[in-house]
Design a protein around this motif. Structure first.
Motif, PDB file in Angstrom:
ATOM      1  N   ARG A 271      64.812  69.943  85.084  1.00 17.69           N
ATOM      2  CA  ARG A 271      64.863  70.513  86.428  1.00 17.69           C
ATOM      3  C   ARG A 271      65.853  69.725  87.300  1.00 17.69           C
ATOM      4  NH1 ARG A 271      61.082  73.964  89.018  1.00 17.69           N
ATOM      5  NH2 ARG A 271      60.268  74.326  86.903  1.00 17.69           N
ATOM      6  N   CYS A 272      65.907  68.410  87.107  1.00 19.94           N
ATOM      7  CA  CYS A 272      66.876  67.582  87.814  1.00 19.94           C
ATOM      8  C   CYS A 272      68.299  67.988  87.417  1.00 19.94           C
ATOM      9  CB  CYS A 272      66.629  66.111  87.504  1.00 19.94           C
ATOM     10  SG  CYS A 272      67.670  64.948  88.413  1.00 19.94           S
ATOM     11  N   LEU A 273      68.513  68.254  86.128  1.00 22.74           N
ATOM     12  CA  LEU A 273      69.811  68.723  85.649  1.00 22.74           C
ATOM     13  C   LEU A 273      70.187  70.035  86.311  1.00 22.74           C
ATOM     14  CD1 LEU A 273      72.220  68.606  83.629  1.00 22.74           C
ATOM     15  CD2 LEU A 273      70.745  69.854  82.019  1.00 22.74           C
ATOM     16  N   SER A 274      69.227  70.941  86.441  1.00 25.99           N
ATOM     17  CA  SER A 274      69.487  72.232  87.066  1.00 25.99           C
ATOM     18  C   SER A 274      69.950  72.065  88.511  1.00 25.99           C
ATOM     19  CB  SER A 274      68.211  73.089  87.019  1.00 25.99           C
ATOM     20  OG  SER A 274      68.378  74.288  87.743  1.00 25.99           O
ATOM     21  N   GLY A 275      69.224  71.256  89.293  1.00 27.75           N
ATOM     22  CA  GLY A 275      69.625  71.013  90.674  1.00 27.75           C
ATOM     23  C   GLY A 275      70.993  70.374  90.761  1.00 27.75           C
ATOM     24  N   PHE A 276      71.269  69.432  89.859  1.00 27.56           N
ATOM     25  CA  PHE A 276      72.568  68.754  89.848  1.00 27.56           C
ATOM     26  C   PHE A 276      73.700  69.738  89.573  1.00 27.56           C
ATOM     27  CE2 PHE A 276      75.958  66.908  87.280  1.00 27.56           C
ATOM     28  CZ  PHE A 276      76.430  65.924  88.135  1.00 27.56           C
ATOM     29  N   GLU A 391      54.003  71.789  89.090  1.00 27.47           N
ATOM     30  CA  GLU A 391      55.099  72.564  89.682  1.00 27.47           C
ATOM     31  C   GLU A 391      55.669  71.852  90.904  1.00 27.47           C
ATOM     32  OE1 GLU A 391      57.936  75.406  90.156  1.00 27.47           O
ATOM     33  OE2 GLU A 391      56.590  75.095  88.448  1.00 27.47           O
ATOM     34  N   THR A 392      54.815  71.208  91.678  1.00 22.08           N
ATOM     35  CA  THR A 392      55.294  70.457  92.837  1.00 22.08           C
ATOM     36  C   THR A 392      56.217  69.324  92.408  1.00 22.08           C
ATOM     37  OG1 THR A 392      53.257  70.961  94.036  1.00 22.08           O
ATOM     38  CG2 THR A 392      54.573  69.131  94.854  1.00 22.08           C
ATOM     39  N   LEU A 393      55.834  68.595  91.365  1.00 20.82           N
ATOM     40  CA  LEU A 393      56.670  67.496  90.880  1.00 20.82           C
ATOM     41  C   LEU A 393      57.997  68.005  90.336  1.00 20.82           C
ATOM     42  CD1 LEU A 393      53.970  65.272  89.117  1.00 20.82           C
ATOM     43  CD2 LEU A 393      55.164  64.803  91.249  1.00 20.82           C
ATOM     44  N   LEU A 394      57.990  69.141  89.663  1.00 20.80           N
ATOM     45  CA  LEU A 394      59.231  69.695  89.137  1.00 20.80           C
ATOM     46  C   LEU A 394      60.170  70.122  90.267  1.00 20.80           C
ATOM     47  CD1 LEU A 394      57.936  71.801  86.096  1.00 20.80           C
ATOM     48  CD2 LEU A 394      59.012  69.543  86.079  1.00 20.80           C
ATOM     49  N   GLN A 395      59.616  70.651  91.333  1.00 27.99           N
ATOM     50  CA  GLN A 395      60.451  71.027  92.474  1.00 27.99           C
ATOM     51  C   GLN A 395      61.070  69.790  93.111  1.00 27.99           C
ATOM     52  OE1 GLN A 395      60.267  74.461  94.095  1.00 27.99           O
ATOM     53  NE2 GLN A 395      58.337  75.254  93.357  1.00 27.99           N
ATOM     54  N   MET A 396      60.341  68.706  93.165  1.00 30.51           N
ATOM     55  CA  MET A 396      60.886  67.457  93.689  1.00 30.51           C
ATOM     56  C   MET A 396      62.029  66.945  92.821  1.00 30.51           C
ATOM     57  SD  MET A 396      57.312  65.565  94.763  1.00 30.51           S
ATOM     58  CE  MET A 396      58.118  64.009  95.153  1.00 30.51           C
ATOM     59  N   ALA A 397      61.911  67.095  91.507  1.00 35.32           N
ATOM     60  CA  ALA A 397      62.988  66.675  90.600  1.00 35.32           C
ATOM     61  C   ALA A 397      64.253  67.483  90.865  1.00 35.32           C
ATOM     62  CB  ALA A 397      62.536  66.843  89.148  1.00 35.32           C
ATOM     63  N   TRP A 398      64.097  68.769  91.160  1.00 32.46           N
ATOM     64  CA  TRP A 398      65.251  69.614  91.484  1.00 32.46           C
ATOM     65  C   TRP A 398      65.959  69.097  92.738  1.00 32.46           C
ATOM     66  CZ3 TRP A 398      67.161  72.776  95.300  1.00 32.46           C
ATOM     67  CH2 TRP A 398      68.108  73.727  94.927  1.00 32.46           C
ATOM     68  N   VAL A 399      65.185  68.647  93.720  1.00 28.90           N
ATOM     69  CA  VAL A 399      65.748  68.100  94.953  1.00 28.90           C
ATOM     70  C   VAL A 399      66.603  66.870  94.641  1.00 28.90           C
ATOM     71  CG1 VAL A 399      65.181  66.990  97.141  1.00 28.90           C
ATOM     72  CG2 VAL A 399      63.885  68.981  96.388  1.00 28.90           C
ATOM     73  N   VAL A 400      66.073  65.985  93.816  1.00 30.92           N
ATOM     74  CA  VAL A 400      66.796  64.760  93.463  1.00 30.92           C
ATOM     75  C   VAL A 400      68.114  65.105  92.764  1.00 30.92           C
ATOM     76  CG1 VAL A 400      66.729  62.670  92.050  1.00 30.92           C
ATOM     77  CG2 VAL A 400      64.707  63.371  93.342  1.00 30.92           C
ATOM     78  N   GLY A 401      68.060  66.040  91.824  1.00 33.36           N
ATOM     79  CA  GLY A 401      69.281  66.446  91.130  1.00 33.36           C
ATOM     80  C   GLY A 401      70.314  67.037  92.073  1.00 33.36           C
ATOM     81  N   PHE A 416      79.886  65.571  84.276  1.00 32.59           N
ATOM     82  CA  PHE A 416      79.141  65.929  83.075  1.00 32.59           C
ATOM     83  C   PHE A 416      78.613  64.703  82.348  1.00 32.59           C
ATOM     84  CE2 PHE A 416      81.408  69.876  83.849  1.00 32.59           C
ATOM     85  CZ  PHE A 416      80.364  70.781  83.698  1.00 32.59           C
ATOM     86  N   ALA A 417      79.259  63.562  82.547  1.00 30.78           N
ATOM     87  CA  ALA A 417      78.692  62.322  82.013  1.00 30.78           C
ATOM     88  C   ALA A 417      77.378  61.993  82.723  1.00 30.78           C
ATOM     89  CB  ALA A 417      79.693  61.179  82.180  1.00 30.78           C
ATOM     90  N   VAL A 418      77.358  62.205  84.041  1.00 37.28           N
ATOM     91  CA  VAL A 418      76.120  61.993  84.789  1.00 37.28           C
ATOM     92  C   VAL A 418      75.050  62.999  84.356  1.00 37.28           C
ATOM     93  CG1 VAL A 418      75.080  62.111  87.091  1.00 37.28           C
ATOM     94  CG2 VAL A 418      77.274  60.963  86.773  1.00 37.28           C
ATOM     95  N   ALA A 419      75.466  64.257  84.139  1.00 37.40           N
ATOM     96  CA  ALA A 419      74.517  65.269  83.663  1.00 37.40           C
ATOM     97  C   ALA A 419      73.903  64.843  82.334  1.00 37.40           C
ATOM     98  CB  ALA A 419      75.225  66.614  83.519  1.00 37.40           C
ATOM     99  N   ALA A 420      74.756  64.336  81.440  1.00 34.01           N
ATOM    100  CA  ALA A 420      74.256  63.869  80.143  1.00 34.01           C
ATOM    101  C   ALA A 420      73.307  62.693  80.313  1.00 34.01           C
ATOM    102  CB  ALA A 420      75.425  63.483  79.245  1.00 34.01           C
ATOM    103  N   ALA A 421      73.619  61.827  81.267  1.00 37.79           N
ATOM    104  CA  ALA A 421      72.753  60.666  81.499  1.00 37.79           C
ATOM    105  C   ALA A 421      71.387  61.095  82.023  1.00 37.79           C
ATOM    106  CB  ALA A 421      73.424  59.710  82.487  1.00 37.79           C
TER     107      ALA A 421
END
Length: 448
Positions: A271-276, A391-401, A416-421
């Motif tokens: 989810r963080c990757l998606s937001g990023f 679901e709340t935690l996953l939404q927070m991960a999207w915010v961080v990304g 994309f290196a950051v995405a991979a990381a």
């Protein structure tokens, strides 16, 4: 012509004009109500979620044209950063509160969903004026729309388990709801673009209408949605020792198990990757679009690839029916990591689109696998609470990304290196626990 004849002619004309819409409505209802979904109430939730997704897309189209495409890239980046800070940061602070708050008002789930719809309807009208005048109320109104949308998503996650038809898995139910939302989003995007040609406020007027419909649809859900009989609260912890409270208070909490928490952490990485990717690619492709394409077309290509990947992942997840969910999650995160690394090394348009598609598929399939783990390993008494809090935690991960995607320099290889990381770290942290859970089987959590 007599008055009766005029009325009969009017009714006949009305029937002819409404026939295509009525036939379409009956066809949609037949699909959403198939296999017992109509009797259980799941079909009504699918329709409600489709309305929700279409309304959110119309708001997104209106805000994108105002906050993003209407100004130079540097200014747009500042505006979007401000938008993220004003809209996302408060939600990040409120997110830990939303789950426990919903635990305290289980009898008001339909009312909570209706309130989220009505709030967005009223705020869409406020935004309709703000997008034309550029007034400061744009950002507070956008804040309200986003928080209401996220709150709806959290409540929906807690509602689905109560609407399962007989012999219907949670994975299959969630996949149907998700596919309904994806189809509605796909239809709303070109509609919003067409309405925007008439003026920036017209997509918001359409969103207002949809959210009003959603407000009424929320109360058509079965009354059992509001029942909290037999439910308890979930503690998202894998350490059984954290179950016990001090001061002699009866805890009333149950751990969700190590396998589920590792699955949740892996999903948070995706989810963080998606937001990023959403924010980073929005600026990168605006500054450096695909060869021979405009920025809007380049972004559209990636969005379509991600949407197709998400739909494919949802369909595959429904077909797998929750088999070996730990292995599915490990595979999806590893696949996303591999494609991100490849895109960083051989940066180019095909790999950018490929990463969007893989990220969409991985996010959908891994989330369905997590749902299967929760249904399998979490006691029924706390399952609804576990869904809401995860679901709340996953939404927070999207915010961080999303925040990382905004502040990062616009350099493709670096991005994309950051995405991979991001996904690589999630894979390294969770792979051992997930494979261990798959190898030994997840024991049911103990009652505190």
């Amino acid at each position: 012509m007599s008055g009766d004849a005029v009325r009969r002619a009017g009714r006949a004309t009305g029937r002819v004009l409404s026939a295509p819409f009525a036939k379409t409505g009956r066809g949609i209802r037949k699909v959403t109500s198939a296999h017992g979904a109509g009797e259980s109430g799941l079909g009504k939730l699918i329709e409600l979620h489709a309305v929700n997704s279409a309304g959110d897309m119309l708001v997104t189209v209106a805000l994108a044209s105002t906050v993003f495409f209407s100004v130079p890239t540097d200014e747009a980046r500042g505006r979007v950063a401000l938008y993220l800070a004003i809209t996302m940061a408060p939600f990040t602070l409120l997110a830990p509160v939303i789950g426990p708050l919903l635990d305290r008002i289980p009898h008001g789930r339909r009312a909570a969903m209706a309130a989220a719809m009505l709030a967005r309807a009223l705020l869409s009208l406020m935004l309709a004026g703000a997008v034309v005048t550029g007034s400061l109320q744009l950002y507070p109104a956008a804040l309200g729309v986003l928080v209401a949308s996220k709150a709806y998503g959290v409540v929906r996650s807690a509602v689905v388990p109560r609407l399962l038809p007989p012999r219907f898995s949670l994975v299959k139910a969630n996949s149907r709801v998700t596919l309904g939302g994806l189809l509605a989003t796909g239809l709303a995007a070109p509609l919003g673009a067409g309405l925007h040609q008439l003026g920036p406020r017209f997509p918001l007027y359409a969103a207002f209408s949809l959210f009003v419909v959603g407000t009424f649809l929320s109360f058509t859900l079965p009354h059992k949605v509001d029942s909290s009989k037999g439910e308890d609260k979930a503690l998202l912890a894998s350490d059984a020792s954290r179950l016990h409270r001090e001061h002699g208070r009866k805890p009333g909490l149950r751990t969700v198990g190590a396998g589920v928490t590792h699955g949740l952490a892996a999903n948070a990485g995706l989810r963080c990757l998606s937001g990023f990717l959403i924010f980073f690619l929005a600026f990168l492709l605006r500054e450096d679009p695909f060869p021979g394409q405009s920025a809007a077309v380049s972004l559209g290509m990636v969005a379509v690839a991600a949407g197709v990947g998400n739909a494919l992942g949802t369909a595959v997840g429904a077909a797998l029916r929750g088999r070996a969910p730990e292995l599915i999650i490990v595979t999806m995160v590893a696949g996303a990591t591999g494609v991100a690394i490849t895109a960083a090394v051989f940066f180019g348009a095909p790999l950018v689109a490929a990463l969007g598609a893989v990220a969409g598929a991985a996010q959908a399939l891994a989330k369905l696998a997590l749902d299967a783990m929760i249904q399998r390993d979490v006691p029924e008494q706390v399952r609804n609470s576990a869904f809401a809090r995860s679901e709340t935690l996953l939404q927070m991960a999207w915010v961080v990304g999303g925040a990382i995607g905004i502040v990062l320099p616009l350099h493709g290889v670096l991005g994309f290196a950051v995405a991979a990381a991001i996904v690589g770290t999630a894979w390294l942290v969770t792979v051992r626990g997930l494979l261990g859970a798959a190898r030994h089987g997840s024991a049911h959590p103990r009652v505190a």
